[in-house]
Design a protein around this motif. Structure first.
Motif, PDB file in Angstrom:
ATOM      1  N   GLY A 175       0.818  -1.205   0.000  1.00 16.24           N
ATOM      2  CA  GLY A 175       0.000   0.000   0.000  1.00 16.24           C
ATOM      3  C   GLY A 175       0.854   1.259   0.000  1.00 16.24           C
ATOM      4  N   ILE A 176       1.912   1.247   0.802  1.00 14.32           N
ATOM      5  CA  ILE A 176       2.816   2.407   0.878  1.00 14.32           C
ATOM      6  C   ILE A 176       3.546   2.604  -0.441  1.00 14.32           C
ATOM      7  CG2 ILE A 176       4.921   3.267   1.994  1.00 14.32           C
ATOM      8  CD1 ILE A 176       3.891   1.706   4.521  1.00 14.32           C
ATOM      9  N   MET A 177       4.114   1.523  -0.974  1.00 12.40           N
ATOM     10  CA  MET A 177       4.877   1.627  -2.215  1.00 12.40           C
ATOM     11  C   MET A 177       3.988   2.018  -3.398  1.00 12.40           C
ATOM     12  SD  MET A 177       7.380  -1.667  -1.812  1.00 12.40           S
ATOM     13  CE  MET A 177       8.523  -1.791  -0.439  1.00 12.40           C
ATOM     14  N   LEU A 178       2.802   1.458  -3.440  1.00 11.53           N
ATOM     15  CA  LEU A 178       1.881   1.786  -4.526  1.00 11.53           C
ATOM     16  C   LEU A 178       1.451   3.244  -4.460  1.00 11.53           C
ATOM     17  CD1 LEU A 178      -0.312  -1.436  -4.538  1.00 11.53           C
ATOM     18  CD2 LEU A 178       1.103  -0.623  -6.437  1.00 11.53           C
ATOM     19  N   SER A 179       1.237   3.768  -3.266  1.00  9.72           N
ATOM     20  CA  SER A 179       0.851   5.177  -3.126  1.00  9.72           C
ATOM     21  C   SER A 179       1.924   6.089  -3.710  1.00  9.72           C
ATOM     22  CB  SER A 179       0.615   5.516  -1.658  1.00  9.72           C
ATOM     23  OG  SER A 179      -0.478   4.792  -1.132  1.00  9.72           O
ATOM     24  N   ILE A 180       3.177   5.775  -3.404  1.00  7.98           N
ATOM     25  CA  ILE A 180       4.284   6.567  -3.943  1.00  7.98           C
ATOM     26  C   ILE A 180       4.351   6.424  -5.461  1.00  7.98           C
ATOM     27  CG2 ILE A 180       6.799   6.819  -3.986  1.00  7.98           C
ATOM     28  CD1 ILE A 180       6.730   5.847  -1.020  1.00  7.98           C
ATOM     29  N   ALA A 181       4.201   5.192  -5.945  1.00  7.26           N
ATOM     30  CA  ALA A 181       4.266   4.949  -7.382  1.00  7.26           C
ATOM     31  C   ALA A 181       3.154   5.677  -8.128  1.00  7.26           C
ATOM     32  CB  ALA A 181       4.204   3.451  -7.664  1.00  7.26           C
ATOM     33  N   VAL A 182       1.967   5.734  -7.540  1.00  3.84           N
ATOM     34  CA  VAL A 182       0.860   6.460  -8.167  1.00  3.84           C
ATOM     35  C   VAL A 182       1.188   7.951  -8.262  1.00  3.84           C
ATOM     36  CG1 VAL A 182      -1.540   7.221  -7.844  1.00  3.84           C
ATOM     37  CG2 VAL A 182      -0.947   4.813  -7.577  1.00  3.84           C
TER      38      VAL A 182
END
Length: 217
Positions: A99-106
């Protein structure tokens, strides 16, 4: 058209996804979150991106080792041995890591005019990793689209595949899996006994790929 940010660890699954969707990937992102094996994985991520001419960046998330609890992180308890289905493997979960990594990637995707983020979760992850499950992927996809002006979407093409399926795909793509890292212990060689090593060995055997990984057995 290159429309995608890929979360790339340097392991088997995300490396396969990198080659599988290289025509769409504009940027690959690795996260150094203080895991015991980051230093083994990330150089492989960089290697494959250089080979394919895809831009690669590494983002540090050192706060996770300070505030999160997991045996996967430096300073955590010992990595358990056994199969992913075993109860003790739950200690390797890093809470809400994806969730954390995906938020940054988005955020990176929208900042660069890109409309898609890809992750390489697969069916075998569902047993113990809540943020790899189909319901999480769908919920996050909806949140990403609702929370961005361009409607960034999350794609996870391997969600319903097994590790063996992915290995077969990699074999067809000509990937040398010796140039990937799996072992959670992060030693000089793969331990061959932790959940991800066991899964790696089984997947390569299932796909009929000669396993040239160096194991410390």
């Amino acid at each position: 058209m290159k429309d995608t940010v890929l979360i790339l660890s340097g392991g088997m699954d995300s490396t396969t996804l990198l080659y599988d969707y290289q025509e769409r990937i504009a940027l690959a992102v690795s996260f150094d979150y203080g895991s015991k094996h980051n230093e083994r994985e990330i150089p492989f991520a960089r290697l494959h991106c250089e080979r394919l001419g895809i831009k690669h960046i590494t983002i540090p998330l050192s706060f996770m080792t300070d505030y999160f609890k997991s045996s996967l992180l430096k300073g955590g308890e010992d990595i358990p041995e056994g199969h992913y289905a075993d109860e003790n493997m739950k200690s390797t979960v890093v809470p809400f890591r994806n969730g954390i990594m995906l938020s940054i990637a988005v955020g990176i995707a929208e900042s660069n005019g890109l409309t898609c983020v890809m992750m390489a979760n697969h069916g075998g992850d569902h047993t113990i990793y809540p943020d790899c499950r189909p319901e999480f992927v769908e919920a996050f996809n909806q949140a990403a689209q609702a929370g961005t002006f361009v409607g960034v979407r999350l794609e996870s093409p391997y969600t319903h595949l097994t590790k063996g399926d992915i290995a077969r795909r990699g074999k067809a793509l000509g990937i040398d899996y010796a140039e990937t890292w799996s072992c959670y212990k992060g030693g000089e060689k793969h331990c061959g006994k932790c959940g991800t090593c066991v899964e790696r060995r089984e997947a390569l055997a299932e796909a009929g790929i000669a396993d040239t990984t160096e194991y410390d057995l």
